[in-house]
Motif scaffolding. Structure first.
Motif, PDB file in Angstrom:
ATOM      1  N   LEU A 167      40.037  38.363  34.506  1.00 24.59           N
ATOM      2  CA  LEU A 167      40.421  39.980  34.951  1.00 24.59           C
ATOM      3  C   LEU A 167      40.371  39.917  36.408  1.00 24.59           C
ATOM      4  O   LEU A 167      41.390  40.595  36.682  1.00 24.59           O
ATOM      5  N   GLU A 168      39.470  39.151  36.951  1.00 26.69           N
ATOM      6  CA  GLU A 168      39.254  38.912  37.898  1.00 26.69           C
ATOM      7  C   GLU A 168      40.502  38.351  38.987  1.00 26.69           C
ATOM      8  O   GLU A 168      40.512  38.381  40.389  1.00 26.69           O
ATOM      9  N   CYS A 169      40.981  37.191  37.948  1.00 32.30           N
ATOM     10  CA  CYS A 169      42.090  36.013  38.446  1.00 32.30           C
ATOM     11  C   CYS A 169      43.525  37.146  39.038  1.00 32.30           C
ATOM     12  O   CYS A 169      44.515  37.479  39.529  1.00 32.30           O
ATOM     13  N   LEU A 170      43.663  38.477  38.140  1.00 31.18           N
ATOM     14  CA  LEU A 170      44.361  39.226  37.950  1.00 31.18           C
ATOM     15  C   LEU A 170      44.707  40.252  38.844  1.00 31.18           C
ATOM     16  O   LEU A 170      45.072  41.090  39.494  1.00 31.18           O
ATOM     17  N   ARG A 236      41.557  31.009  43.387  1.00 29.08           N
ATOM     18  CA  ARG A 236      40.496  31.553  44.252  1.00 29.08           C
ATOM     19  C   ARG A 236      39.395  32.881  44.080  1.00 29.08           C
ATOM     20  O   ARG A 236      38.799  33.226  44.600  1.00 29.08           O
ATOM     21  N   CYS A 237      39.317  32.415  42.516  1.00 26.47           N
ATOM     22  CA  CYS A 237      38.624  34.116  42.219  1.00 26.47           C
ATOM     23  C   CYS A 237      37.567  33.236  41.895  1.00 26.47           C
ATOM     24  O   CYS A 237      36.678  32.421  41.290  1.00 26.47           O
ATOM     25  N   ALA A 238      36.521  34.685  42.377  1.00 27.29           N
ATOM     26  CA  ALA A 238      35.571  34.322  42.592  1.00 27.29           C
ATOM     27  C   ALA A 238      34.840  34.316  41.034  1.00 27.29           C
ATOM     28  O   ALA A 238      33.135  33.339  40.838  1.00 27.29           O
TER      29      ALA A 238
HETATM   30 ZN    ZN Z   1      38.944  34.217  37.181  1.00 28.38          ZN
END
Ligand code: ZN
Length: 257
Positions: A167-170, A236-238
């Protein structure tokens, strides 16, 4: 036939739907965050389809402006807990479904509940809870169906438990326009999005057809169109860097118990 199977008789005549598909639904446990305009619809369709167990997580009491979209709620419930009302309503509507209602925000202490679920559905309105649920899902190796709406637009994304995008990639920084107290809502649009998320959830749980993961489908309420596209991992997704996702988890239906 059990009462739940009799209730499901019409879906069991779907081409290719087997008794095993129905049995899988009956043995499934779903962690559903949000039982508002989107999540309430998901709760109803999953319970009615024969899902065995639902954990409902949503903080807060019913207010008058909720009633343009929250189909599990009634006017007589103003000022009362929404998950409480949802669970009472579902008990009448689909009594075979076991409900656990938690009047709270998604929190770290819910990790064991996430770990014991077969699927998570994210129908919250704020990114703090969405991101936490996304990370709990990855850590536990569970698939997650993301569902969201704003105004006349909605979207659903089935995310796999493996090493694909999260989800945080998005949404690396969330979306400030989703102020939970502010964004416009047409109830029928949240209902449409909830129904789309339900179709995905039922198919993932039952194994009815293959669900292509990591695909975002956007519903546009102005012209009733949908468009789907593949989402990709953000280097770069944390959250992805946090790791803890076994590479081997991408094989077929790794979330089955
Ligand atoms: Zn991610």
């Amino acid at each position: 036939m059990s009462p739940a199977e009799t209730m499901a008789a019409r879906q069991m005549t779907l081409p290719g739907w087997t008794p095993e598909n129905q049995e899988r639904l009956g043995k499934s446990r779903v962690f559903l965050a949000g039982i508002g305009g989107v999540g309430g619809i998901v709760a109803q369709y999953l319970a009615m389809a024969g899902v065995g167990e639902l954990t409902l997580v949503h903080e807060g009491v019913l207010e008058m402006p909720d009633l343009n979209r929250q189909t599990l709620m009634e006017l007589s419930g103003l000022g009362k807990s929404r998950v409480g009302q949802a669970s009472e309503r579902l008990a009448r509507q689909a009594p075979a479904c076991r409900i656990t209602a938690i009047d709270a925000r998604v929190s770290g202490w819910m990790e064991p509940l996430v770990a014991s679920a077969d699927l998570l559905v994210d129908a919250r309105t704020n990114f703090e809870e969405r991101f936490l649920l996304g990370r709990l899902a990855r850590r536990a190796g569970k698939p997650l169906v993301f569902a969201a709406m704003n105004g006349m637009e909605g979207m659903v994304v089935p995310l796999g438990p493996g090493s694909g995008p999260c989800l945080e990639c998005l949404f690396p920084e969330g979306d400030p326009s989703w102020d939970p107290l502010g964004f416009p809502v047409l109830g029928a649009v949240s209902g449409a999005v909830g129904a789309m998320a339900s179709v995905l959830a039922i198919r993932i749980l039952s194994g009815y057809g293959g669900v292509p993961l990591s695909r975002m489908t956007v519903f546009e309420g102005m012209d009733l169109s949908t468009r789907s596209f593949r989402i990709r991992k953000n280097g770069r997704c944390a959250a992805c860097r946090e790791g803890a996702v076994p590479e081997a988890a991408d094989h077929e239906k790794p979330w089955r118990r």
